[in-house]
Design a protein around this motif. Structure first.
Motif, short mmCIF file in Angstrom:
data_model
loop_
_atom_site.label_atom_id
_atom_site.label_comp_id
_atom_site.label_asym_id
_atom_site.label_seq_id
_atom_site.Cartn_x
_atom_site.Cartn_y
_atom_site.Cartn_z
N ILE A 170 0.84 -1.21 0.00
CA ILE A 170 0.00 0.00 0.00
C ILE A 170 0.87 1.25 0.00
O ILE A 170 0.62 2.20 -0.76
N ARG A 171 1.91 1.25 0.83
CA ARG A 171 2.74 2.45 0.94
C ARG A 171 3.62 2.68 -0.30
O ARG A 171 4.10 3.80 -0.51
N ASN A 172 3.84 1.65 -1.10
CA ASN A 172 4.71 1.78 -2.27
C ASN A 172 3.95 2.07 -3.56
O ASN A 172 4.55 2.05 -4.65
N VAL A 173 2.65 2.31 -3.45
CA VAL A 173 1.88 2.68 -4.65
C VAL A 173 2.41 4.01 -5.19
O VAL A 173 2.61 4.96 -4.43
N ASP A 174 2.67 4.05 -6.49
CA ASP A 174 3.26 5.24 -7.12
C ASP A 174 2.37 6.46 -6.91
O ASP A 174 1.17 6.43 -7.21
N ASN A 175 2.96 7.55 -6.40
CA ASN A 175 2.19 8.77 -6.12
C ASN A 175 1.63 9.39 -7.40
O ASN A 175 0.62 10.10 -7.36
N LYS A 176 2.26 9.12 -8.56
CA LYS A 176 1.74 9.66 -9.82
C LYS A 176 0.35 9.10 -10.13
O LYS A 176 -0.47 9.78 -10.77
N LEU A 177 0.11 7.87 -9.68
CA LEU A 177 -1.22 7.28 -9.90
C LEU A 177 -2.29 8.05 -9.13
O LEU A 177 -3.42 8.20 -9.59
N PHE A 178 -1.92 8.53 -7.94
CA PHE A 178 -2.88 9.33 -7.16
C PHE A 178 -3.16 10.66 -7.86
O PHE A 178 -4.30 11.15 -7.83
N GLU A 179 -2.14 11.23 -8.48
CA GLU A 179 -2.36 12.47 -9.21
C GLU A 179 -3.32 12.26 -10.37
O GLU A 179 -4.21 13.07 -10.63
N VAL A 180 -3.16 11.11 -11.05
CA VAL A 180 -4.08 10.78 -12.14
C VAL A 180 -5.49 10.57 -11.61
O VAL A 180 -6.47 11.03 -12.20
N SER A 181 -5.60 9.89 -10.45
CA SER A 181 -6.93 9.63 -9.87
C SER A 181 -7.61 10.93 -9.45
O SER A 181 -8.84 11.04 -9.53
N ARG A 182 -6.83 11.92 -9.00
CA ARG A 182 -7.43 13.20 -8.64
C ARG A 182 -7.92 13.94 -9.88
O ARG A 182 -8.97 14.59 -9.85
N VAL A 183 -7.16 13.83 -10.97
CA VAL A 183 -7.60 14.43 -12.23
C VAL A 183 -8.90 13.79 -12.69
O VAL A 183 -9.81 14.47 -13.19
N LEU A 184 -9.01 12.47 -12.52
CA LEU A 184 -10.23 11.73 -12.92
C LEU A 184 -11.34 11.85 -11.88
O LEU A 184 -12.42 11.27 -12.06
N GLU A 185 -11.05 12.57 -10.77
CA GLU A 185 -12.03 12.83 -9.72
C GLU A 185 -12.55 11.54 -9.08
O GLU A 185 -13.74 11.34 -8.87
N PHE A 186 -11.60 10.64 -8.76
CA PHE A 186 -11.95 9.41 -8.05
C PHE A 186 -12.33 9.76 -6.61
O PHE A 186 -11.67 10.59 -5.97
N SER A 187 -13.35 9.10 -6.10
CA SER A 187 -13.68 9.22 -4.68
C SER A 187 -12.67 8.38 -3.89
O SER A 187 -11.90 7.61 -4.46
N ARG A 188 -12.67 8.54 -2.55
CA ARG A 188 -11.74 7.79 -1.72
C ARG A 188 -11.98 6.28 -1.86
O ARG A 188 -11.03 5.49 -1.97
N THR A 189 -13.24 5.88 -1.90
CA THR A 189 -13.58 4.46 -2.06
C THR A 189 -13.08 3.93 -3.40
O THR A 189 -12.51 2.83 -3.49
N LYS A 190 -13.25 4.72 -4.44
CA LYS A 190 -12.81 4.30 -5.77
C LYS A 190 -11.29 4.25 -5.83
O LYS A 190 -10.72 3.37 -6.49
N GLN A 191 -10.62 5.15 -5.14
CA GLN A 191 -9.16 5.12 -5.07
C GLN A 191 -8.67 3.80 -4.45
O GLN A 191 -7.74 3.19 -4.94
N ILE A 192 -9.35 3.40 -3.37
CA ILE A 192 -8.93 2.18 -2.66
C ILE A 192 -9.12 0.95 -3.53
O ILE A 192 -8.20 0.13 -3.68
N PHE A 193 -10.32 0.80 -4.14
CA PHE A 193 -10.66 -0.45 -4.83
C PHE A 193 -10.20 -0.47 -6.29
O PHE A 193 -10.02 -1.55 -6.86
#
Length: 281
Positions: A170-193
């Motif tokens: 979990i801690r090694n997930v690439d931070n760039k993927l989170f930036e992409v998920s924010r651009v796509l407006e993922f909710s917290r639940t969608k980010q997790i799953f």
């Protein structure tokens, strides 16, 4: 109409030919891997048998493969091998289920929460460094020689690999993927799953493989220390009677079942992690 049907059949045949060729190539590759992997063990077994047959190696020290196979057949025919193996597999499965499930849950909790990491992880890392053999006498003192102590030892081995690898995955997930998920407006639940858990799967599968290995090791420790049933008991009983052939049968059973379980997990890895690219050698 018959011409159209013939054209359709020819088209389907042309599509299936490359697919059939690909499947045949895949099976040939697997067969090649099996054959290459079997060369060294076969050579070792043949040399072992020859050295034993000509008296170069003492039968008490190292029985020949034929003698071990004869003992295996005897244990199989009288039902002792199946009975002891079933008991060992049941213990290992229960211990793995309990320890692995708790380890996975703790890994998820600590991975998603910085506060939980600060609270729990230092203690977990300290306990993790205590060997099985150091804890076993204390566990037996607490719970006796019954099933509870054996399950506890196995679960202890299964807990830490899944805990650590889930947490690190979990801690090694690439931070760039989170930036992409924010651009796509993922909710917290969608980010997790949709992001975190899929990206953590390689580590979780690695943790599962290590948990299986250590729970199997814990089973050996538990059954050798004190047990009246199981493959470990079979080995211990054979040691007391100087029956080296049966000891080798027990060792081979432990190795074969461990390999079979590991191969099963690797099959699941290939099935669910097809998206991952890696070095093929």
């Amino acid at each position: 109409m018959s011409n159209q049907a013939e054209v359709l059949r020819n088209s389907i045949s042309r599509v299936r030919q490359p697919e059939a060729a690909w499947l045949n190539a895949k099976w040939r590759e697997r067969l090649h891997i099996i054959v290459v992997g079997a060369v060294l063990p076969i050579i070792v077994i043949v040399l072992w048998q020859l050295l034993g047959a000509f008296g170069v190696i003492s039968a008490n020290f190292l029985p020949t493969p034929f003698a071990i196979a004869a003992s295996f057949k005897d244990l199989l025919v009288n039902g002792d091998l199946i009975r002891h193996l079933q008991i060992s597999l049941g213990r290992a499965a229960v211990g793995l289920l309990i320890g692995g499930s708790i380890g996975l849950l703790f890994g998820l909790g600590v991975g998603f929460s910085d506060k939980m990491e600060k609270l729990l992880d230092p203690s977990m890392q300290m306990v993790r460094m205590i060997p099985h053999l150091a804890l076993a006498p204390l566990i037996i003192l607490w719970f006796g020689f019954g099933e509870v102590s054996k399950i506890f030892i196995i679960a202890n081995g299964a807990f830490f690999p899944l805990y650590i690898n889930t947490f690190m995955g979990i801690r090694n997930v690439d931070n760039k993927l989170f930036e992409v998920s924010r651009v796509l407006e993922f909710s917290r639940t969608k980010q997790i799953f949709k992001l975190i858990l899929p990206a953590s799967l390689p580590n979780i599968f690695l943790g599962l493989r290590l948990s299986l290995a250590l729970s199997w090791l814990g089973l050996v420790v538990a059954e050798l220390i004190g047990s009246q049933e199981g493959v470990g008991f079979l080995i211990n009983f054979a040691k007391q009677n100087s029956n080296t052939e049966v000891i080798f049968v027990g060792i081979i059973i432990f190795a074969a079942v461990g390999l079979l379980v590991d191969v099963s997990v690797r099959f699941l890895e290939r099935k669910y992690l097809q998206w991952r690219e890696g070095f093929q050698g």
